[in-house]
Design a protein around this motif. Structure first.
Motif, PDB file in Angstrom:
ATOM      1  N   GLY A  15       0.794  -1.222   0.000  1.00  0.00           N
ATOM      2  CA  GLY A  15       0.000   0.000   0.000  1.00  0.00           C
ATOM      3  C   GLY A  15       0.829   1.274   0.000  1.00  0.00           C
ATOM      4  N   GLU A  16       2.099   1.174   0.358  1.00  0.00           N
ATOM      5  CA  GLU A  16       2.937   2.362   0.436  1.00  0.00           C
ATOM      6  C   GLU A  16       3.172   2.966  -0.942  1.00  0.00           C
ATOM      7  OE1 GLU A  16       7.419   3.636   2.043  1.00  0.00           O
ATOM      8  OE2 GLU A  16       6.586   1.665   2.533  1.00  0.00           O
ATOM      9  N   VAL A  17       3.575   2.148  -1.887  1.00  0.00           N
ATOM     10  CA  VAL A  17       3.842   2.642  -3.245  1.00  0.00           C
ATOM     11  C   VAL A  17       2.556   3.169  -3.885  1.00  0.00           C
ATOM     12  CG1 VAL A  17       4.595   1.992  -5.560  1.00  0.00           C
ATOM     13  CG2 VAL A  17       5.835   1.138  -3.568  1.00  0.00           C
ATOM     14  N   ALA A  18       1.441   2.494  -3.606  1.00  0.00           N
ATOM     15  CA  ALA A  18       0.158   2.914  -4.179  1.00  0.00           C
ATOM     16  C   ALA A  18      -0.208   4.337  -3.752  1.00  0.00           C
ATOM     17  CB  ALA A  18      -0.943   1.941  -3.763  1.00  0.00           C
ATOM     18  N   CYS A  19       0.079   4.699  -2.508  1.00  0.00           N
ATOM     19  CA  CYS A  19      -0.212   6.059  -2.029  1.00  0.00           C
ATOM     20  C   CYS A  19       0.567   7.092  -2.833  1.00  0.00           C
ATOM     21  CB  CYS A  19       0.132   6.171  -0.548  1.00  0.00           C
ATOM     22  SG  CYS A  19      -0.996   5.308   0.564  1.00  0.00           S
ATOM     23  N   TYR A  20       1.857   6.825  -3.051  1.00  0.00           N
ATOM     24  CA  TYR A  20       2.681   7.769  -3.811  1.00  0.00           C
ATOM     25  C   TYR A  20       2.247   7.829  -5.273  1.00  0.00           C
ATOM     26  CZ  TYR A  20       5.992   8.269   0.061  1.00  0.00           C
ATOM     27  OH  TYR A  20       6.571   8.550   1.272  1.00  0.00           O
ATOM     28  N   GLU A  21       1.948   6.686  -5.848  1.00  0.00           N
ATOM     29  CA  GLU A  21       1.547   6.657  -7.262  1.00  0.00           C
ATOM     30  C   GLU A  21       0.294   7.501  -7.481  1.00  0.00           C
ATOM     31  OE1 GLU A  21       3.252   2.358  -8.867  1.00  0.00           O
ATOM     32  OE2 GLU A  21       1.237   2.458  -7.980  1.00  0.00           O
ATOM     33  N   ARG A  22      -0.690   7.338  -6.614  1.00  0.00           N
ATOM     34  CA  ARG A  22      -1.930   8.106  -6.761  1.00  0.00           C
ATOM     35  C   ARG A  22      -1.682   9.595  -6.549  1.00  0.00           C
ATOM     36  NH1 ARG A  22      -5.716   8.692  -8.222  1.00  0.00           N
ATOM     37  NH2 ARG A  22      -7.500   8.459  -6.813  1.00  0.00           N
ATOM     38  N   LEU A  23      -0.839   9.909  -5.578  1.00  0.00           N
ATOM     39  CA  LEU A  23      -0.544  11.319  -5.298  1.00  0.00           C
ATOM     40  C   LEU A  23       0.178  11.966  -6.473  1.00  0.00           C
ATOM     41  CD1 LEU A  23      -0.565  13.683  -3.294  1.00  0.00           C
ATOM     42  CD2 LEU A  23       1.561  12.785  -2.339  1.00  0.00           C
ATOM     43  N   LEU A  24       1.133  11.251  -7.070  1.00  0.00           N
ATOM     44  CA  LEU A  24       1.873  11.778  -8.214  1.00  0.00           C
ATOM     45  C   LEU A  24       0.967  11.949  -9.426  1.00  0.00           C
ATOM     46  CD1 LEU A  24       5.116   9.646  -7.775  1.00  0.00           C
ATOM     47  CD2 LEU A  24       4.926  12.124  -7.461  1.00  0.00           C
ATOM     48  N   GLU A  25      -0.048  11.101  -9.565  1.00  0.00           N
ATOM     49  CA  GLU A  25      -1.018  11.258 -10.649  1.00  0.00           C
ATOM     50  C   GLU A  25      -1.853  12.514 -10.452  1.00  0.00           C
ATOM     51  OE1 GLU A  25      -3.324   7.726 -10.567  1.00  0.00           O
ATOM     52  OE2 GLU A  25      -1.739   6.416 -11.357  1.00  0.00           O
ATOM     53  N   LEU A  26      -2.239  12.781  -9.213  1.00  0.00           N
ATOM     54  CA  LEU A  26      -3.092  13.926  -8.905  1.00  0.00           C
ATOM     55  C   LEU A  26      -2.338  15.253  -8.992  1.00  0.00           C
ATOM     56  CD1 LEU A  26      -5.096  12.452  -5.918  1.00  0.00           C
ATOM     57  CD2 LEU A  26      -6.099  13.339  -8.024  1.00  0.00           C
ATOM     58  N   LEU A  27      -1.041  15.222  -8.618  1.00  0.00           N
ATOM     59  CA  LEU A  27      -0.223  16.439  -8.625  1.00  0.00           C
ATOM     60  C   LEU A  27       0.927  16.236  -9.608  1.00  0.00           C
ATOM     61  CD1 LEU A  27      -0.053  17.093  -4.763  1.00  0.00           C
ATOM     62  CD2 LEU A  27      -1.650  18.093  -6.428  1.00  0.00           C
ATOM     63  N   PRO A  28       0.666  16.420 -10.905  1.00  0.00           N
ATOM     64  CA  PRO A  28       1.663  16.069 -11.936  1.00  0.00           C
ATOM     65  C   PRO A  28       2.941  16.903 -11.900  1.00  0.00           C
ATOM     66  CG  PRO A  28      -0.213  17.219 -12.903  1.00  0.00           C
ATOM     67  CD  PRO A  28      -0.591  16.918 -11.499  1.00  0.00           C
ATOM     68  N   SER A  29       2.951  18.028 -11.195  1.00  0.00           N
ATOM     69  CA  SER A  29       4.135  18.885 -11.188  1.00  0.00           C
ATOM     70  C   SER A  29       5.152  18.493 -10.118  1.00  0.00           C
ATOM     71  CB  SER A  29       3.735  20.352 -10.968  1.00  0.00           C
ATOM     72  OG  SER A  29       3.188  20.540  -9.676  1.00  0.00           O
ATOM     73  N   ILE A  30       4.796  17.565  -9.229  1.00  0.00           N
ATOM     74  CA  ILE A  30       5.709  17.210  -8.136  1.00  0.00           C
ATOM     75  C   ILE A  30       6.527  15.978  -8.497  1.00  0.00           C
ATOM     76  CG2 ILE A  30       4.075  18.152  -6.469  1.00  0.00           C
ATOM     77  CD1 ILE A  30       3.532  15.236  -5.567  1.00  0.00           C
ATOM     78  N   THR A  31       7.559  15.735  -7.717  1.00  0.00           N
ATOM     79  CA  THR A  31       8.380  14.538  -7.855  1.00  0.00           C
ATOM     80  C   THR A  31       8.382  13.799  -6.517  1.00  0.00           C
ATOM     81  OG1 THR A  31      10.428  15.613  -7.142  1.00  0.00           O
ATOM     82  CG2 THR A  31       9.868  15.724  -9.501  1.00  0.00           C
ATOM     83  N   PRO A  32       8.638  12.499  -6.522  1.00  0.00           N
ATOM     84  CA  PRO A  32       8.680  11.767  -5.243  1.00  0.00           C
ATOM     85  C   PRO A  32       9.784  12.258  -4.324  1.00  0.00           C
ATOM     86  CG  PRO A  32       9.404  10.363  -7.070  1.00  0.00           C
ATOM     87  CD  PRO A  32       8.808  11.588  -7.667  1.00  0.00           C
TER      88      PRO A  32
END
Length: 330
Positions: A187-204
């Motif tokens: 579930g950890e990677v899934a949280c980041y993946e969804r967040l990066l999809e929602l905020l396309p200008s950010i990086t991990p």
């Protein structure tokens, strides 16, 4: 003539305070009383750009607070819950945001007032009691007393700020752990993946490690801000200002446990798999005082996952761990 010397020296000490300590910006503090109407609160610029998502519901506009329905799957919530229960939880830390501005403000007040008057008193004693008339000697006496007084005040001020930090810590009773393992939890990677999809200008690299927070019945988090008006001075290693906050609700809570935005008059109920996204500062880093929020005490156990998004890549261990970064790149 003596009085003219004393007045000149006092003006000199007062001017020194302005030169040594520039007037600070007054920090925004947590308030527990009724908030002013939003029309009297200074608006900020646009927040980080947000991608369209059918699962997104706005519970407030300007400032934007969103509920992200089914942000992660139920089994991912269970995986994060298992990781949290297996970890050694510690009392959630509280950062004293704005302590540098508080220290500067207190020191400036003392330097331009009491310290200057005490130095002047020392000069007057030298003139009227000890008969000193030499200007250089009087200046050395006044300046020496001024500097010593300012040093003692600084020690006292930092002691006072330490006490204030302890009081702030008492306002948060939850326990937490940041996931920094070499292998990501389910579930950890899934949280980041969804967040990066929602905020396309950010990086991990600008995201903090996913922090799991547990609230036992009765635990609460007092009204506070996630952004920091002194972020440029205090949060350099953490990537600067906090531009976005993501809260992922990992279990259902039927009684209490809501995330309350006091100045907006809204609450978000914890529902398993949903998330709440809001922006404590605009995209340029300007603090948004409208985004004060708190965690209400739940009637039963409550778990959330939190990710803070910063303005720049994070230096050090508070950032997204290497194993998770690698998984996101693959």
């Amino acid at each position: 003539m003596r009085s003219k010397h004393c007045i000149t020296l006092w003006l000199t000490f007062s001017s020194c305070a302005a030169l040594i300590l520039p007037a600070p910006r007054r920090p925004i503090r947590t308030r527990h009383h009724a908030a002013p109407p939003l029309e009297f609160v200074k608006a900020v610029g646009a927040h980080l750009p947000l991608a369209d998502d059918a699962q997104t519901t706005y519970v407030h506009r300007d400032p934007d607070v969103l509920i992200l329905r089914n942000f992660i799957k139920k089994e991912d919530c269970d995986g994060l819950l298992a990781a949290g229960r297996a970890a050694s939880l510690e009392k959630s830390p509280v950062e004293y945001a704005g302590w540098t501005e508080d220290a500067a403000e207190l020191l400036q007040t003392w330097a331009s007032g009491p310290a200057a008057w005490i130095a002047l008193a020392a000069v007057l004693i030298s003139v009227n009691i000890f008969g000193v008339e030499d200007r250089i000697q009087l200046a050395e006496t006044g300046l020496g007393v001024y500097v010593v007084n300012l040093g003692l005040a600084a020690v006292a001020i930092f002691g006072f700020l330490d006490q204030r930090k302890e009081k702030l810590q008492a306002l948060r009773t939850s326990k937490s752990v940041a996931l920094r393992g070499s292998t990501p939890a389910q579930g950890e990677v899934a949280c980041y993946e969804r967040l990066l999809e929602l905020l396309p200008s950010i990086t991990p690299e600008s995201c903090e490690a996913l922090t799991l927070i547990k609230y036992d019945p009765g635990d609460a988090l007092a009204p506070h801000y996630d952004a920091n008006r002194a972020a440029d001075a205090e949060d350099v290693a953490r990537g600067g200002q906090t531009l976005a906050t993501l809260l992922v609700y990992l279990n259902d809570v039927d009684d209490g446990g809501r995330t309350r935005f006091n100045k907006l008059g809204i609450t978000v109920a914890p529902r398993k798999g949903d998330a709440c996204l809001f922006f404590p500062a605009d995209a340029s880093g300007q603090f948004d005082e409208r985004l004060e929020h708190e965690g209400e005490a739940p009637g039963a156990e409550k778990w959330i996952g939190r990710i803070w998004v910063h303005a720049r890549p994070i230096i050090g261990e508070t950032g997204c761990p290497p194993g998770t970064l690698e998984a996101l790149r693959n």
